[in-house]
Design a protein around this motif. Structure first.
Motif, PDB file in Angstrom:
ATOM      1  N   GLU A 135       1.034  -1.140  -0.071  1.00  0.00           N
ATOM      2  CA  GLU A 135      -0.074  -0.075  -0.049  1.00  0.00           C
ATOM      3  C   GLU A 135       0.961   1.322   0.027  1.00  0.00           C
ATOM      4  OE1 GLU A 135      -3.159  -0.229   2.705  1.00  0.00           O
ATOM      5  OE2 GLU A 135      -4.077  -1.930   1.652  1.00  0.00           O
ATOM      6  N   VAL A 136       1.209   1.755  -1.271  1.00  0.00           N
ATOM      7  CA  VAL A 136       2.241   2.625  -1.375  1.00  0.00           C
ATOM      8  C   VAL A 136       1.709   3.966  -0.870  1.00  0.00           C
ATOM      9  CG1 VAL A 136       3.788   3.934  -2.972  1.00  0.00           C
ATOM     10  CG2 VAL A 136       3.126   1.465  -3.451  1.00  0.00           C
ATOM     11  N   ARG A 137       0.449   4.213  -1.020  1.00  0.00           N
ATOM     12  CA  ARG A 137      -0.021   5.653  -0.580  1.00  0.00           C
ATOM     13  C   ARG A 137      -0.097   5.689   0.872  1.00  0.00           C
ATOM     14  NH1 ARG A 137      -4.503   4.671  -5.127  1.00  0.00           N
ATOM     15  NH2 ARG A 137      -4.356   2.322  -4.068  1.00  0.00           N
ATOM     16  N   LYS A 138      -0.449   4.849   1.532  1.00  0.00           N
ATOM     17  CA  LYS A 138      -0.333   4.653   3.006  1.00  0.00           C
ATOM     18  C   LYS A 138       0.832   4.839   3.346  1.00  0.00           C
ATOM     19  CE  LYS A 138      -4.364   4.308   4.953  1.00  0.00           C
ATOM     20  NZ  LYS A 138      -4.705   5.159   5.883  1.00  0.00           N
ATOM     21  N   PHE A 139       2.146   3.926   2.777  1.00  0.00           N
ATOM     22  CA  PHE A 139       3.390   4.282   3.181  1.00  0.00           C
ATOM     23  C   PHE A 139       3.845   5.699   2.947  1.00  0.00           C
ATOM     24  CE2 PHE A 139       7.211   4.579   0.995  1.00  0.00           C
ATOM     25  CZ  PHE A 139       8.327   4.448   1.809  1.00  0.00           C
ATOM     26  N   SER A 140       3.371   6.146   1.820  1.00  0.00           N
ATOM     27  CA  SER A 140       3.873   7.661   1.693  1.00  0.00           C
ATOM     28  C   SER A 140       3.524   8.609   2.719  1.00  0.00           C
ATOM     29  CB  SER A 140       3.618   8.139   0.425  1.00  0.00           C
ATOM     30  OG  SER A 140       2.115   7.892   0.149  1.00  0.00           O
ATOM     31  N   PHE A 141       1.969   8.273   3.372  1.00  0.00           N
ATOM     32  CA  PHE A 141       1.620   8.976   4.521  1.00  0.00           C
ATOM     33  C   PHE A 141       2.473   8.929   5.510  1.00  0.00           C
ATOM     34  CE2 PHE A 141      -1.634   9.486   7.520  1.00  0.00           C
ATOM     35  CZ  PHE A 141      -1.960  10.878   7.627  1.00  0.00           C
TER      36      PHE A 141
ATOM     37  N   MET B 214       5.589  10.517   5.446  1.00  0.00           N
ATOM     38  CA  MET B 214       5.433  11.929   5.755  1.00  0.00           C
ATOM     39  C   MET B 214       5.275  12.136   7.178  1.00  0.00           C
ATOM     40  SD  MET B 214       3.172  14.589   6.284  1.00  0.00           S
ATOM     41  CE  MET B 214       1.805  14.051   5.992  1.00  0.00           C
ATOM     42  N   ILE B 215       4.508  11.400   8.000  1.00  0.00           N
ATOM     43  CA  ILE B 215       4.304  11.863   9.394  1.00  0.00           C
ATOM     44  C   ILE B 215       5.588  11.562   9.881  1.00  0.00           C
ATOM     45  CG2 ILE B 215       2.882  10.940  11.290  1.00  0.00           C
ATOM     46  CD1 ILE B 215       1.079  12.232   9.589  1.00  0.00           C
TER      47      ILE B 215
ATOM     48  N   VAL C 157       9.037   9.456   0.509  1.00  0.00           N
ATOM     49  CA  VAL C 157       7.509   9.830   0.148  1.00  0.00           C
ATOM     50  C   VAL C 157       7.525  10.196  -1.299  1.00  0.00           C
ATOM     51  CG1 VAL C 157       5.582  11.532   0.624  1.00  0.00           C
ATOM     52  CG2 VAL C 157       7.053  10.604   2.612  1.00  0.00           C
TER      53      VAL C 157
ATOM     54  N   LEU D 278       5.263   8.603  -4.251  1.00  0.00           N
ATOM     55  CA  LEU D 278       4.407   9.474  -5.096  1.00  0.00           C
ATOM     56  C   LEU D 278       4.375   9.376  -6.570  1.00  0.00           C
ATOM     57  CD1 LEU D 278       3.875  12.683  -3.044  1.00  0.00           C
ATOM     58  CD2 LEU D 278       2.229  10.692  -3.446  1.00  0.00           C
TER      59      LEU D 278
ATOM     60  N   ILE E 175       0.074  18.436  -1.799  1.00  0.00           N
ATOM     61  CA  ILE E 175       1.427  17.548  -1.482  1.00  0.00           C
ATOM     62  C   ILE E 175       2.478  17.954  -2.197  1.00  0.00           C
ATOM     63  CG2 ILE E 175       1.827  14.915  -1.608  1.00  0.00           C
ATOM     64  CD1 ILE E 175      -0.988  14.256  -1.379  1.00  0.00           C
TER      65      ILE E 175
ATOM     66  N   ILE F 289       6.042  18.801  -0.111  1.00  0.00           N
ATOM     67  CA  ILE F 289       7.058  18.123  -0.205  1.00  0.00           C
ATOM     68  C   ILE F 289       8.268  18.715  -0.589  1.00  0.00           C
ATOM     69  CG2 ILE F 289       7.989  15.911  -1.166  1.00  0.00           C
ATOM     70  CD1 ILE F 289       5.527  14.793  -1.243  1.00  0.00           C
TER      71      ILE F 289
END
Lengths: 1454, 134
Positions: free
Chosen positions: A510-516, A519-520, A541, A545, A609, A613
């Motif tokens: 789950e790349v999008r969750k990964f990026s989120f 980022m956190i 991130v 993306l 975003i 970034i």
């Protein structure tokens, strides 16, 4: 290999929660340890506690046997549950955790800080690698952290894990009384404390060990004896260990020594706390076990194994069995619970004893209470890896703890239930362990007396390890994020792990969750002050993306082109590639920035975003003083127009700040480096579209400059073929002469919504000399000069034009590489102006793939051989009354170095301009430049015959300088100048005339060449300047012509000219009328009356209409012999057209010959008492001819759309025999004295026969063969279009033959008859109008008395004369043959009763056509004509008179 | 009501086609909104396999933020970031917004997955938001 890795994670939990053995040694032992570089005997034995291979079968709590493979044990040298320690644990401060995390991160090497292996900048996230690789490899600091965290575990009252299960008492072998020493050691305060405070209590197993130091050789023989004593005294729980056998300090073998040392160093590395950056490095040199040999090592391993297998494990087993029995009632069913409840409610006394408050304020159970015993039972079972039993016991204990509200104990039990479920592989898949952990952590943090972050975090760490072991990553993020958020750095660490967990999701990463979460994590790292880690996370991130985009490109190729995002993608990739290339180039050039320039700027299309970034990365790079990378991010920011203005200005300020900072640094470091960097700063603002850039030669002049190809036949100049110009590159067509000013026009757009200024805007140009001569003075004089625009102010979103001028000093090629400017007067920026190559689509590869032609640059050629003219237009009008003329002039100055041999001018609307011969400019004759457009001629003749070239030549090109022989036909009056020397100025007088009403856009092209035209060439390339003149022509006069046949003379026509003055307040004086016709001479009829009213002037007042009448009578040529006439007939324009058109239609070789000359009769009428205007012999004549040709062409274009214009001159003549052209000259009566003329072309005097149709019939011979149906169809279409041309309508009542009657003589003979009887001889002329057929005709003259016969044929119903007043006499029927275009005259006679005017137009003509050429001799009857589809409808016809024909019969005597 | 909503239409290639914020605007959290919604797409992918309905209810949660999602048959996702749980209102908002999107798709000049820049569309969406959410 992966299996080993997996075991490791489970082992980590097992090791963390392994049995502890309290080690108490007599003081003299420490010496034996310290010689080996170890501080305590616990350290000495510690490595051997790992993975002790037990290999025994033991029984679980219910007596079932199971195999214990190996067991871990740890040695502790002290056991204490101290208040102080507890407090420290409770108040786990932020700083402590930060220190720990920081030191963990600091301890990992720089290589490990590089981007994780699954990331690559070109392809985003490699999902296979992400699924395959171990998480620990991506973040080694986490591995360190978890180890350190577990090492910090402290004993607590609620669990037995940190409590000793046994106590190891060690005395030295040289001790003379080991038994006594051991006894005293067993009373050691630590042992006492362990017996009172630990879970083991008084059941604590004591194990005795005699450690013999082999160096003490003197005691060697006593050791065995002493050990025997010990064994006799303490039974089987004792052992003897001999160490330090390596007495010779000389290194026996280097490898063995290092191997031995590694046993301790590796173990200590994981267990010892990290002492900051200097600590580990100091320890590196220490050599452990220098006195130990391999024999000692194996002895120690055996001793530990023996202790565990023989004593500790059986002891623990015993305890388990014992406790299992004791607590069986509680664990078993409802009775146990009832009993427990009973005990709880009825035995108050015992309850008070059982619970107490621990040092940290939480309730716990005394060690001898059943609850504590259950916990102990479970813990021991857990340690012995009997997870199933342990879990059941924990569950029972948990229930009890919950009932008692002993929250810490409850949380611990919950945690252990979860751990057991996971450790027990069979249950791991189905059990709901997550809720156990969640409950545990929540309880630790919220329900206990004080929050227990340490325990909570430990729980998370252990849980996460087991999740990793089972690859159940779906639970991991939630679990990891349960940690208390007060610890920033820890949260960052955990968020990072959570992000990795998303990548390891089983179905797909789950790349999008990964990026989120990355980022956190990055933000938390930033807050914790770990900039480099934050940067690393944010880079991940960014790559993440980018990943969806790359995935799309690979798998959804067909979707790519659909959206606008495809473009984005392309640009992103393009940037990527460019950066990549740049990085490769830079790698060997600059080592410093090599690693950082291989960056990709993100375009995820989530605007906020992206900007976030890029901004964060930029700031981080700035903080890390990595200015080059920071620049890239900020520049990417600057190009984004979706950012709110507030942020944009902030970003811009930061960028400028960044530049100033980096500049300071670079300036202090070394100058050349900063130079090179400054040159390479490329910014996306503002936008300069190179496709919109224009190169303008001679910017001070009007019009467009360029090389045009001038055909020699006078047709419009076209842009020269690219091959003719020096370079075939797109946009390279411009060229200029040396020393000429060239303006480059750039369209600059500000994509931001805030204003920026560009200072010192200039262009970066490259010059390559082509003259080959390397001048010695090239250093002193630059090849070219570029101007600088000091400041360009761009408001938000504004677009402006910036003009930069370039002057080239030498011949060569100049290319414009880019624009240079200072952004906001600070940031030196370079903007490339390379033109991207076109997308190619020619070959199959290009169509299926995406191929672009190579980029090109803007530029121009500097060619000294090109002419350099300064052309200005003077007095060019913008408004004209229609017909009026206005004098203007063109000044052409030669500013080049070479003389111009060839200058020509081309007009788009030749009828609007009359050009006179040019003359050299000199200051004196400025006043005499003005010429009269209408040359006066004294004594103008009324009629004048002139031979005129009858070619329909559209002459729009005039040669101003050059060989007069090359002057085109229509411009013969203009005598060119031989050569225009440098510095000379040529004045070309130009008369502009409002030819047609309306708004016109006229263009004039002036071309010049320094070389004369080469003979034989079809065209010449000339440097040309195109002027566009917008001219508004307002109406002045409206002139109509109408034609009536004359009733007096059938050969004559009456021509009326109706002149309407459209001007509201302007009187116009008519000056002269001039008619030209091939056949008619015109004389005014009604002019006199106007002249009388206005005093010899004919004036048309405002809004007034007058009509002038003219009589057109056939011109009598001098000799009227029939021979001449037939000769002439062959060459009439009509014949020419018929023949040429027929050849054009039917023959394969198209006509080329132009019509010959025609004799035109000019009839002038001067309307006034002044001199006439010479429009026959002056240059005005050719102008009028040109306008007439132009108008006739327009007419032909409307009539013959199928015939290409280039054939017009060969098909149609300028004048037709019976047409009349009319010119009316006028001047303004008063006012400004403007003058002008109107003209009407091709007034048809009503010849009722359409000769063009004759051409449609195929000729008898010479019909081109048409093999193909296509050709035949085309021909058929062409014929149709000619037959149905619009002007045919006018020729409706077509009559091939016409009869005119004229009185030849009146023989009145009153004397003989005595009456008024007159006999009149009438000449009846039968005119054949046909251009093709001869006719055989039968003419019957009809007397009025016989008129009734004709009533049925509906002719001459208008005959009103008396029926018996006259009658034909004599022969009334004539049979005759008329050839084409001939007439036959017969003589008839009539008798009339009385003189007067009578209507004699009563006849009937029956005619039938004959095939041309069949009747050779006159009189012989030819072959009847064959009917063709397009031949005249009246091949056989009966013609009746259509109008009366009055003759006057009167006495002949008068 | 001081609730904040962030609405996004996400195309099949994960790029936003349309974004809007309703209620109280918070400038600084704009990127966070996008991040949360973007991250929730992963969960939408999972959730749409579990359900046959278009409306997937709340698919993700981050702190006090909820993400509701609605998947059109063409796999365009309507995402709404909100604080309060209000399933029915959001469902009707989504259904209406889907209809608006369909009308946009009917435009022959609109290409699938291109950003929606129509002013009318955004007016209509904010009207819908007022009707159902605010």
């Amino acid at each position: 290999m992966p299996r080993a890795g997996l075991a490791q994670k489970k082992e980590f939990v097992a090791k963390a929660l392994c049995p502890r053995i309290l080690l108490i040694a007599s003081p003299d032992i420490h010496d034996a340890c310290s010689v080996n570089g170890l501080q305590s005997p616990a350290d000495l034995l510690a490595p051997f506690g790992q993975d002790v291979s037990a290999q025994i079968t033991i029984q679980d709590g219910q007596g079932a046997p199971y195999f214990l493979d190996k067991i871990n044990v740890r040695f502790i040298s002290d056991f204490i549950i101290e208040k102080q320690q507890q407090q420290q644990q409770t108040k786990l401060t932020n700083a402590d955790v930060d220190d720990l995390v920081t030191s963990c991160i600091g301890a990992s090497s720089a290589a490990e800080h590089a981007d994780p292996s699954f990331m690559s900048l070109s392809s985003g996230i490699d999902k296979k690698a992400a699924a395959h690789d171990e998480v620990s490899a991506w973040s080694p600091w986490y591995t360190l952290f978890r180890q350190q965290w577990v090492n910090r575990m402290q004993p607590s009252e609620h669990e037995s894990f940190m409590h000793p299960v046994a106590c190891l008492l060690v005395v030295s072998g040289s001790d003379p009384d080991p038994v006594g020493s051991l006894r005293s050691l067993s009373n050691h305060p630590t042992v006492r404390r362990a017996q009172t405070q630990s879970f083991a209590g008084t059941n604590l197993l004591l194990y005795y060990m005699v450690l013999h130091d082999e160096r003490r050789t003197t005691d060697a023989h006593n050791v065995d004896h002493r050990f025997d004593q010990v064994r006799k005294t303490f039974g089987q729980h004792c052992s003897l260990l001999r160490i330090n056998s390596n007495t010779d300090l000389l290194e026996p073998e280097g490898t063995e020594r290092s191997k031995i040392s590694a046993i301790w160093s590796s173990h200590l590395a994981s267990t010892q706390p990290l002492a900051g950056p200097s600590g580990p490095s100091a320890d590196k040199d220490v050599c452990y076990g220098s006195m130990l040999s391999m024999r000692d090592v194996s002895a120690m391993r055996d001793a530990v194994k023996q202790m565990m297998v023989r004593s500790v494990v059986p002891h623990m087993q015993y305890v388990v069995r014992l406790l299992s029995d004791q607590t069986a009632s509680q664990r078993r069913g409802i009775t146990g619970r009832l009993f427990s409840a009973g005990r709880r409610y009825f035995g108050n006394a015992s309850k008070a004893n059982v619970t107490s408050t621990g040092t940290d304020g939480d309730m716990y159970f005394r060690y001898d209470s059943p609850e504590a015993m259950m916990r102990l039972l479970a813990d021991y079972s857990f340690m012995l890896k009997d997870f199933r039993f342990a879990q059941s016991v924990y569950q029972v204990a948990r229930r009890d703890f919950l009932a008692e509200k002993a929250w810490k104990c409850y949380a611990g039990a919950q945690e252990m239930v979860g751990l057991c479920k996971l450790m027990w592989e069979i249950q791991a898949t189905k059990a709901e362990f997550d809720s156990n952990f969640e409950d545990a952590i929540v309880t630790y943090m919220t329900k206990t007396h004080a929050p227990r972050p340490f325990l909570a975090i430990r729980s998370v760490v252990l849980y996460y390890e087991l999740l990793k072991h089972h690859r159940m990553y779906t639970f991991a993020p939630v679990a990891l994020l349960r940690i208390p958020s007060t610890f920033v750095s820890l949260s960052a660490l955990m968020n990072e792990q959570a992000a990795y967990a998303y990548l390891k999701f089983p179905v797909r990463p789950e790349v999008r969750k990964f990026s989120f979460y990355a980022m956190i994590a990055s933000q938390l790292y930033q807050r914790a002050g770990l900039g480099s880690m934050a940067h690393r996370c944010l880079r991940m991130v960014r790559v993440a993306l980018l990943t969806p985009a790359t995935r799309e490109r690979r798998t959804e190729d067909d979707d790519e082109g659909i959206s606008g995002s495809g473009e984005n993608e392309k640009s992103a990739v393009a940037v990527n590639e460019k950066q990549g290339l740049a990085a490769e180039d830079a790698k060997d050039a600059t080592t410093e920035s090599g690693a950082s320039t291989d960056e990709v700027i993100v375009h995820s299309r989530w605007a906020a975003i992206d900007s976030f970034i890029n901004h964060e990365l930029g700031r981080q790079c700035m903080a890390a003083q990595n200015y080059d990378e920071a620049f890239q991010y900020f520049m990417a920011l600057m190009g984004d127009d979706k950012i709110p203005p507030k942020l944009q200005s902030k970003y811009l300020q930061e960028l400028l700040q960044l530049f100033l900072e980096s500049d300071d640094r670079a300036a202090s470091a070394d100058a050349p480096e900063s130079q090179s960097r400054q040159g390479s700063v490329q910014l996306s603002i503002p936008n300069i579209d190179p496709n919109l850039a224009r190169i303008i030669m001679s910017p001070s002049l009007e019009g467009d400059d360029g090389l045009l190809d001038w055909p020699l036949d006078g047709s419009a100049p076209a842009p020269a073929e690219p091959s003719v110009s020096a370079s075939s590159d797109h946009g390279r067509n411009g060229c200029c002469s040396v020393g000429e000013v060239v303006a480059v026009l750039l369209v600059v757009t500000n994509p931001l919504t805030i204003g920026v200024t560009l200072n010192n805007f200039t262009l970066d140009c490259r010059f390559s000399s082509t003259d080959g001569s390397v001048d010695s003075d090239s250093d002193s004089e630059p090849d070219f000069e570029v101007t600088t625009v000091p400041s360009v102010i761009l408001e938000g979103g504004q677009t402006t034009m910036v003009t930069v001028e370039i002057v080239a000093r030498r011949s060569g090629e100049l290319s414009i590489v880019g624009a240079k400017y200072l952004l906001c007067d600070i940031l030196p920026t370079f903007k490339s102006l390379r033109l991207p190559g076109r997308r190619l689509n020619n070959t199959k590869e290009q169509q299926t793939g995406t191929v672009y032609s190579p980029d090109s640059t803007l530029g121009f050629r500097v060619d000294p051989s090109l002419s350099h003219l300064h052309i200005t237009m003077h007095d060019m009008p913008d408004t004209l009354m229609s017909g009026s003329v206005h004098q203007a002039s063109i000044h052409i100055e030669n500013r080049g170095a070479l003389p111009c041999q060839n200058i020509a001018i081309w007009l788009s609307h030749p009828s609007f301009f009359d050009i006179k011969s040019p003359h050299m400019f000199s200051k004196e004759d400025v006043s005499t430049v003005s010429q009269e457009v209408y040359p006066k001629q004294s004594g103008a003749k009324d009629a004048e015959s002139t031979s005129v070239q009858n070619t329909l030549q559209d002459c729009s090109e005039f040669l101003l300088v050059g060989d007069s022989k090359q002057q085109l036909l229509g411009a013969r009056h203009l005598t060119p100048i031989d050569c225009l020397e440098p510095g000379q100025t040529l004045v070309v007088p130009l008369w502009a005339r409002g030819d047609r009403v309306g708004a016109h856009s006229l263009s004039l092209v002036v071309g010049a060449n320094t070389e004369a035209v080469r003979p034989g060439s079809l065209s010449r390339v000339m440097r040309s300047r195109t002027f566009d003149v917008d001219l508004l022509v307002t109406p002045s006069l409206r002139v109509n012509a109408f034609v009536r046949p004359s009733t007096l003379n059938p050969h004559e026509r009456l021509l009326g000219i109706e002149v309407e003055n459209m001007q509201p307040d302007l009187s116009v004086q008519l000056v002269q009328t001039t008619f030209s016709s091939g056949n008619y001479k015109l004389a005014p009829i009604s002019v006199k009356k106007y002249q009388e009213t206005a005093g010899s002037k004919v004036v048309v007042g405002p809004r007034q209409t007058i009509s002038l009448m003219f009589r057109a009578s056939p011109h009598e040529t001098g000799s009227e012999g029939s021979e001449d006439r037939s000769m002439q007939q062959k060459t009439t324009p009509e014949h020419f057209t018929i023949n040429a058109l027929r050849q054009y239609i039917y023959s394969n070789d198209k006509p080329k010959q132009h019509p010959g000359s025609i004799d035109l009769i000019y009839s002038n009428t001067v309307l006034g008492d002044h001199d006439g205007i010479d429009c026959v012999h002056s240059s005005l004549h050719s102008y009028i001819l040109r306008s007439q040709a132009h108008r006739r062409r327009n007419m032909l274009r409307a009539n013959y759309p199928m015939i290409p214009e280039k054939f017009y001159p060969a098909l149609f003549p300028l004048f037709e025999t019976f047409g009349i052209d009319f010119v009316l000259f006028w001047t303004e009566d008063g006012g400004q004295g403007r003058s002008g003329h109107h003209s009407i072309t091709g007034i048809d005097l009503g010849v009722p026969y359409d000769y063009v149709n004759e051409a449609l019939n195929p000729p008898s011979e010479g019909v081109g063969r048409a093999w193909l149906a296509n050709t035949i169809n085309e021909r058929e279409l062409l014929i149709q279009s000619i037959a149905n041309r619009p002007s045919v309508v006018n020729h409706r009542n077509e009559r091939p033959l016409d009869v005119t009657m004229r009185v030849a003589a009146v023989n009145s003979d009153p004397s003989t008859t005595g009456s008024d009887m007159h006999v009149v001889e009438v000449m009846v002329t039968i005119q054949n109008h046909s251009w093709r057929y001869g006719y055989q005709a039968e003419l019957s003259l009809i007397s009025p008395a016989d008129l009734e016969q004709l009533v049925g044929e509906q002719v001459r119903l208008d005959y009103s004369g008396p029926r018996s007043a006259w009658s034909w006499i004599g022969k009334t029927d004539f049979l005759l043959a008329v050839d084409a275009q001939r007439s036959v005259v017969v003589t008839a006679r009539l008798a009339c009763m009385a003189p007067g005017m009578i209507d004699i137009g009563l006849w009937k003509l029956r005619a039938s056509a004959l095939e041309p050429g069949s009747g050779d001799e006159s009189g012989s009857v030819g072959v009847p004509a064959v009917r063709h589809p397009y031949s005249s409808k009246s091949l056989e016809c009966v013609v009746h008179p259509i109008m009366p024909s009055f003759v006057t019969v009167g006495p002949s005597a008068e | 009501m001081s609730a904040t909503y962030y609405f996004a239409i996400v195309g099949t290639n994960d790029s936003p086609l349309y974004e809007a914020e309703f209620g109280v605007q918070r400038d600084e959290s704009k990127y966070l909104n996008q991040f949360i919604v973007h991250a929730a797409l992963d969960l939408v992918d999972d959730a749409q396999l579990m359900s046959t309905a278009c409306y997937l209810k709340t698919v993700d949660r981050y702190n006090n933020w909820n993400v509701s999602a609605y998947v059109t048959p063409s796999n365009v996702r309507l995402m709404l970031l909100h604080e309060n749980k209000m399933d029915e209102a959001i469902r009707s908002f989504f259904v209406d917004a889907h209809e608006l999107y369909l009308k946009t798709m009917l435009n022959p000049f609109y290409e699938p997955n291109a950003p929606i820049q129509s002013q009318t569309f955004s007016t209509k969406v904010s009207t819908l938001a007022k009707k159902h959410l605010l």
